[in-house]
Design a protein around this motif. Structure first.
Motif, PDB file in Angstrom:
ATOM      1  N   ASP A 145      75.800  48.796   1.798  1.00  0.00           N
ATOM      2  CA  ASP A 145      76.825  49.242   2.756  1.00  0.00           C
ATOM      3  C   ASP A 145      77.607  50.425   2.199  1.00  0.00           C
ATOM      4  O   ASP A 145      77.834  51.428   2.907  1.00  0.00           O
ATOM      5  CB  ASP A 145      77.790  48.090   3.085  1.00  0.00           C
ATOM      6  CG  ASP A 145      77.118  46.992   3.899  1.00  0.00           C
ATOM      7  OD1 ASP A 145      76.056  47.275   4.492  1.00  0.00           O
ATOM      8  OD2 ASP A 145      77.649  45.866   3.924  1.00  0.00           O
ATOM      9  N   LYS A 182      75.477  53.643   1.875  1.00  0.00           N
ATOM     10  CA  LYS A 182      75.296  54.328   3.165  1.00  0.00           C
ATOM     11  C   LYS A 182      76.488  55.233   3.466  1.00  0.00           C
ATOM     12  O   LYS A 182      76.334  56.390   3.888  1.00  0.00           O
ATOM     13  CB  LYS A 182      75.118  53.290   4.272  1.00  0.00           C
ATOM     14  CG  LYS A 182      74.800  53.889   5.633  1.00  0.00           C
ATOM     15  CD  LYS A 182      74.561  52.796   6.654  1.00  0.00           C
ATOM     16  CE  LYS A 182      74.243  53.394   8.017  1.00  0.00           C
ATOM     17  NZ  LYS A 182      74.010  52.337   9.042  1.00  0.00           N
ATOM     18  N   ILE A 183      77.710  54.700   3.225  1.00  0.00           N
ATOM     19  CA  ILE A 183      78.919  55.499   3.439  1.00  0.00           C
ATOM     20  C   ILE A 183      78.939  56.694   2.495  1.00  0.00           C
ATOM     21  O   ILE A 183      79.265  57.820   2.886  1.00  0.00           O
ATOM     22  CB  ILE A 183      80.179  54.630   3.224  1.00  0.00           C
ATOM     23  CG1 ILE A 183      80.282  53.559   4.309  1.00  0.00           C
ATOM     24  CG2 ILE A 183      81.438  55.485   3.200  1.00  0.00           C
ATOM     25  CD1 ILE A 183      81.415  52.585   4.112  1.00  0.00           C
ATOM     26  N   THR A 221      76.621  59.491   3.620  1.00  0.00           N
ATOM     27  CA  THR A 221      77.196  60.218   4.755  1.00  0.00           C
ATOM     28  C   THR A 221      78.258  61.197   4.279  1.00  0.00           C
ATOM     29  O   THR A 221      78.295  62.364   4.693  1.00  0.00           O
ATOM     30  CB  THR A 221      77.810  59.238   5.771  1.00  0.00           C
ATOM     31  OG1 THR A 221      76.809  58.336   6.222  1.00  0.00           O
ATOM     32  CG2 THR A 221      78.406  59.979   6.956  1.00  0.00           C
ATOM     33  N   CYS A 222      79.134  60.724   3.382  1.00  0.00           N
ATOM     34  CA  CYS A 222      80.245  61.561   2.912  1.00  0.00           C
ATOM     35  C   CYS A 222      79.772  62.686   1.999  1.00  0.00           C
ATOM     36  O   CYS A 222      80.405  63.742   1.941  1.00  0.00           O
ATOM     37  CB  CYS A 222      81.284  60.698   2.190  1.00  0.00           C
ATOM     38  SG  CYS A 222      82.225  59.639   3.310  1.00  0.00           S
ATOM     39  N   GLN A 265      88.108  59.232   8.224  1.00  0.00           N
ATOM     40  CA  GLN A 265      88.202  57.839   8.640  1.00  0.00           C
ATOM     41  C   GLN A 265      87.089  57.437   9.611  1.00  0.00           C
ATOM     42  O   GLN A 265      86.560  56.326   9.547  1.00  0.00           O
ATOM     43  CB  GLN A 265      89.576  57.563   9.276  1.00  0.00           C
ATOM     44  CG  GLN A 265      90.740  57.630   8.304  1.00  0.00           C
ATOM     45  CD  GLN A 265      90.575  56.667   7.141  1.00  0.00           C
ATOM     46  OE1 GLN A 265      90.278  55.491   7.330  1.00  0.00           O
ATOM     47  NE2 GLN A 265      90.750  57.188   5.936  1.00  0.00           N
ATOM     48  N   GLN A 266      86.728  58.333  10.520  1.00  0.00           N
ATOM     49  CA  GLN A 266      85.717  58.001  11.532  1.00  0.00           C
ATOM     50  C   GLN A 266      84.332  57.769  10.936  1.00  0.00           C
ATOM     51  O   GLN A 266      83.458  57.183  11.580  1.00  0.00           O
ATOM     52  CB  GLN A 266      85.647  59.125  12.568  1.00  0.00           C
ATOM     53  CG  GLN A 266      85.307  60.490  11.968  1.00  0.00           C
ATOM     54  CD  GLN A 266      85.295  61.595  12.989  1.00  0.00           C
ATOM     55  OE1 GLN A 266      84.709  61.434  14.057  1.00  0.00           O
ATOM     56  NE2 GLN A 266      85.943  62.723  12.662  1.00  0.00           N
ATOM     57  N   TYR A 267      84.101  58.213   9.672  1.00  0.00           N
ATOM     58  CA  TYR A 267      82.784  58.083   9.063  1.00  0.00           C
ATOM     59  C   TYR A 267      82.695  56.907   8.077  1.00  0.00           C
ATOM     60  O   TYR A 267      81.622  56.649   7.533  1.00  0.00           O
ATOM     61  CB  TYR A 267      82.412  59.365   8.304  1.00  0.00           C
ATOM     62  CG  TYR A 267      82.506  60.610   9.140  1.00  0.00           C
ATOM     63  CD1 TYR A 267      81.584  60.865  10.156  1.00  0.00           C
ATOM     64  CD2 TYR A 267      83.527  61.535   8.928  1.00  0.00           C
ATOM     65  CE1 TYR A 267      81.679  62.008  10.931  1.00  0.00           C
ATOM     66  CE2 TYR A 267      83.622  62.691   9.695  1.00  0.00           C
ATOM     67  CZ  TYR A 267      82.701  62.914  10.693  1.00  0.00           C
ATOM     68  OH  TYR A 267      82.789  64.054  11.463  1.00  0.00           O
ATOM     69  N   LEU A 268      83.792  56.233   7.863  1.00  0.00           N
ATOM     70  CA  LEU A 268      83.823  55.221   6.809  1.00  0.00           C
ATOM     71  C   LEU A 268      83.250  53.875   7.226  1.00  0.00           C
ATOM     72  O   LEU A 268      82.881  53.068   6.374  1.00  0.00           O
ATOM     73  CB  LEU A 268      85.261  55.038   6.292  1.00  0.00           C
ATOM     74  CG  LEU A 268      85.891  56.291   5.660  1.00  0.00           C
ATOM     75  CD1 LEU A 268      87.252  55.967   5.097  1.00  0.00           C
ATOM     76  CD2 LEU A 268      84.985  56.867   4.576  1.00  0.00           C
ATOM     77  N   GLY A 269      83.188  53.602   8.516  1.00  0.00           N
ATOM     78  CA  GLY A 269      82.632  52.324   8.956  1.00  0.00           C
ATOM     79  C   GLY A 269      83.555  51.171   8.616  1.00  0.00           C
ATOM     80  O   GLY A 269      84.765  51.345   8.417  1.00  0.00           O
ATOM     81  N   ASP A 270      82.972  49.997   8.523  1.00  0.00           N
ATOM     82  CA  ASP A 270      83.763  48.786   8.259  1.00  0.00           C
ATOM     83  C   ASP A 270      83.864  48.542   6.756  1.00  0.00           C
ATOM     84  O   ASP A 270      83.070  47.807   6.163  1.00  0.00           O
ATOM     85  CB  ASP A 270      83.128  47.572   8.945  1.00  0.00           C
ATOM     86  CG  ASP A 270      83.121  47.718  10.458  1.00  0.00           C
ATOM     87  OD1 ASP A 270      84.090  48.299  10.974  1.00  0.00           O
ATOM     88  OD2 ASP A 270      82.152  47.256  11.096  1.00  0.00           O
ATOM     89  N   VAL A 271      84.846  49.145   6.140  1.00  0.00           N
ATOM     90  CA  VAL A 271      85.099  48.924   4.706  1.00  0.00           C
ATOM     91  C   VAL A 271      85.913  47.640   4.571  1.00  0.00           C
ATOM     92  O   VAL A 271      86.926  47.468   5.250  1.00  0.00           O
ATOM     93  CB  VAL A 271      85.876  50.102   4.090  1.00  0.00           C
ATOM     94  CG1 VAL A 271      86.106  49.852   2.595  1.00  0.00           C
ATOM     95  CG2 VAL A 271      85.124  51.401   4.304  1.00  0.00           C
TER      96      VAL A 271
END
Length: 542
Positions: A267, A270-271, A274-275, A391-397
């Motif tokens: 998880d 993946k973040i 993306t970052c 924030q919009q790219y972080l998903g469910d941290v």
């Protein structure tokens, strides 16, 4: 007559033959057993003479070994030897190739006699009168089980005085063993803390661990030394404290490990992937800020690790605990500590600036510190703005990650990390009593105002010529804002501005570098963006 003589001769010849047969049989048996003769062990191993019948009746193995303690090892060795011989003889009787031979019964009787001799360690006690007459005797049989009982309980062979001394020694040894067992519990916790300390990532975890280990030393090591009896109620109190403290430390480590496990999970990867794509345009900026953070460490020292053994014990049972201390920590006496509280700046100079010849260089570093800290405070806000955009790219941290290690989370994504501890340089005075029971400390944060006072204090100690040479104006926050406003928040080199790029980091640059005689005054100051300032370094732009 002739017939009688013939009969006698025949009988004698028969006896000679029988004797020869037995001798041959006996020789073969001894060879098979590995014995030189049947006299390998005697029936009686020790002889004792007493002077009265009463003594004879009361005499036993305890009295013998009390009077002859040095013979206890000999007795055990003899019993073991007899046991080996007995085992060999028993095996021989059970199975051998001589059983069908003539006179084997006689041989068997001989073997059984030796077996009887090997049955035990024998002490023969004889009552001999003053006239030399033997008036009675008895045999005392001692087996290995009896030897074992003497070894297990040495008090059986002791007199009253010796027994009391033995009891005291036993109690002393038992107390030392109990202390050592508790030391082992303490060491296990110290080892666990040392092994896990560097992996703690939640802010404040290392300080919590340091505090708990400090309590461990104070509440256990000193107490363990002072307990003088095995049945003291304090053992239970210490045991309960150790159990609670161990659980607290394990909870700290588990909380940190939970976050580390998340960072190793798919998880988070993946973040991060993306970052990394989005971060490409900001990577250079983050690297630049991290360089500035590191430069403060280079200018004013890094955090150091040292062994913190609060209590020394005479047997060196307690292992050291390693903890991090700030580079500016002075361990002082109670008297100095009290004086430093009343006049901190003077004692900062005494303890941290002892070399007067180095004052000019240190003063320049302090000026530079103010400038760097101001830049980092502005950069910190810019980084916060960048974080909001992501924030919009972080998903469910997981909430527990953001609640406990938000800075570490963003740092792993590539954001520069400007911790408050970096922005707050401080001097620390600490006092620890001889026994480690009393610990006090206070810090002096280096705010812009405090640094200005420290610079004045150092400058006041310079010679007039040195003071004139080193004196310069401090880059205050008010001055920084004035230069930016004057330059319309625009880089004087490339023309980029916060009007075009709201999150642009602007810095105040000395046109003629301080290292080349430039002063901190408006005519020698200009606004540069971080990229141009990074490129310029200490050069003079054309």
């Amino acid at each position: 007559m002739i017939v009688f003589i013939a009969i006698v001769v025949a009988i004698v010849a028969f006896k000679i033959m029988r004797k020869k047969q037995y001798e041959n049989l006996e020789a073969e048996a001894l060879l098979s057993l590995g014995f030189s003769s049947w006299n390998i062990i005697s029936y009686v191993d020790e002889y004792v003479t007493v002077k009265s019948r009463q003594t004879l009746e009361k005499y036993d193995d305890i009295k013998f070994f009390k009077e002859n303690k040095e013979k206890l090892p000999r007795a055990e060795a003899m019993i073991q030897r007899k046991s080996e011989i007995s085992s060999r003889l028993t095996q021989f009787l059970q199975s051998n190739e001589l059983q069908s031979r003539p006179q084997y019964k006689k041989l068997k009787k001989q073997v059984e006699e030796v077996l009887n001799n090997a049955a035990s360690y024998r002490i023969r006690v004889s009552y001999i009168s003053s006239a030399g007459n033997n008036l009675g005797s008895k045999d005392i049989h001692v087996g290995q089980y009896r030897i074992d009982s003497f070894k297990k309980d040495p008090s059986l062979l002791m007199g009253k005085t010796e027994y009391n001394k033995f009891l005291k020694e036993q109690q002393k040894e038992a107390l030392a063993q109990k202390q050592h067992d508790f030391y082992n519990q303490v060491n296990a916790i110290i080892d666990y803390a040392n092994n896990n300390r560097d992996s703690l990532i939640i802010k404040g975890s290392q300080e919590q661990l340091d505090s708990l280990i400090g309590q461990l030393f104070d509440r256990t090591v000193n107490s363990i030394k002072k307990i003088k009896s095995l049945d003291s109620e304090e053992w239970g109190l210490i045991e309960d404290f150790i159990t609670r403290l161990k659980a607290d430390i394990e909870r700290i480590v588990a909380s940190n490990q939970r976050i580390l496990d998340y960072y190793a999970s798919p998880d988070f990867q993946k973040i991060k992937e993306t970052c990394e794509v989005l971060m490409s345009s900001q990577r250079e900026f983050n690297e630049y800020i991290n360089e500035k953070v590191h430069s403060i460490s280079e200018l004013f020292g890094t955090r150091v690790v040292r062994n913190e053994t609060v209590n020394e014990d005479e047997y060196n049972y307690i292992r050291p605990y390693k903890k991090t201390i700030t580079p500016f920590t002075a361990e002082v006496s109670a008297t100095v500590f009290a004086s430093a509280e009343n006049n901190p700046l003077d004692y900062i100079v005494k303890n941290f600036y002892p070399n007067k010849s180095a004052y000019p260089d240190q003063i320049q570093k302090l000026y530079h510190l103010v400038e760097e800290l101001q830049t980092l405070r502005e950069a910190k806000q810019i980084i916060e703005n960048y974080k909001a955009d992501y924030q919009q790219y972080l998903g469910d941290v997981p909430a527990y990650v953001m609640e406990n290690d938000e800075a570490g989370f963003y740092s792993r994504l590539g954001f520069a990390n400007i911790d408050e501890s970096v922005l707050t340089v401080e001097y620390k005075f600490a006092y620890t009593s001889g026994g480690g029971m009393a610990q006090r400390s206070f810090t002096v944060p280096m705010t812009e105002e405090t640094i200005a006072e420290l610079i004045k204090t150092l400058e006041s100690k310079l010679t007039a010529s040195a003071f004139a040479k080193e004196q310069r104006t401090m880059m205050t926050k008010k001055l920084r804002e004035a230069i930016k406003t004057r330059d319309d928040f625009t880089c004087c080199n490339c023309g980029n501005s916060t009007h075009k790029e709201p999150n642009l980091l602007l810095e105040i640059d000395h046109i003629i570098p301080v290292s080349k005689g430039g002063r901190t005054e408006e005519a020698n100051l200009q606004t540069l963006c971080w990229k141009c300032n990074r490129t310029k370094s200490n050069k003079i732009l054309a």
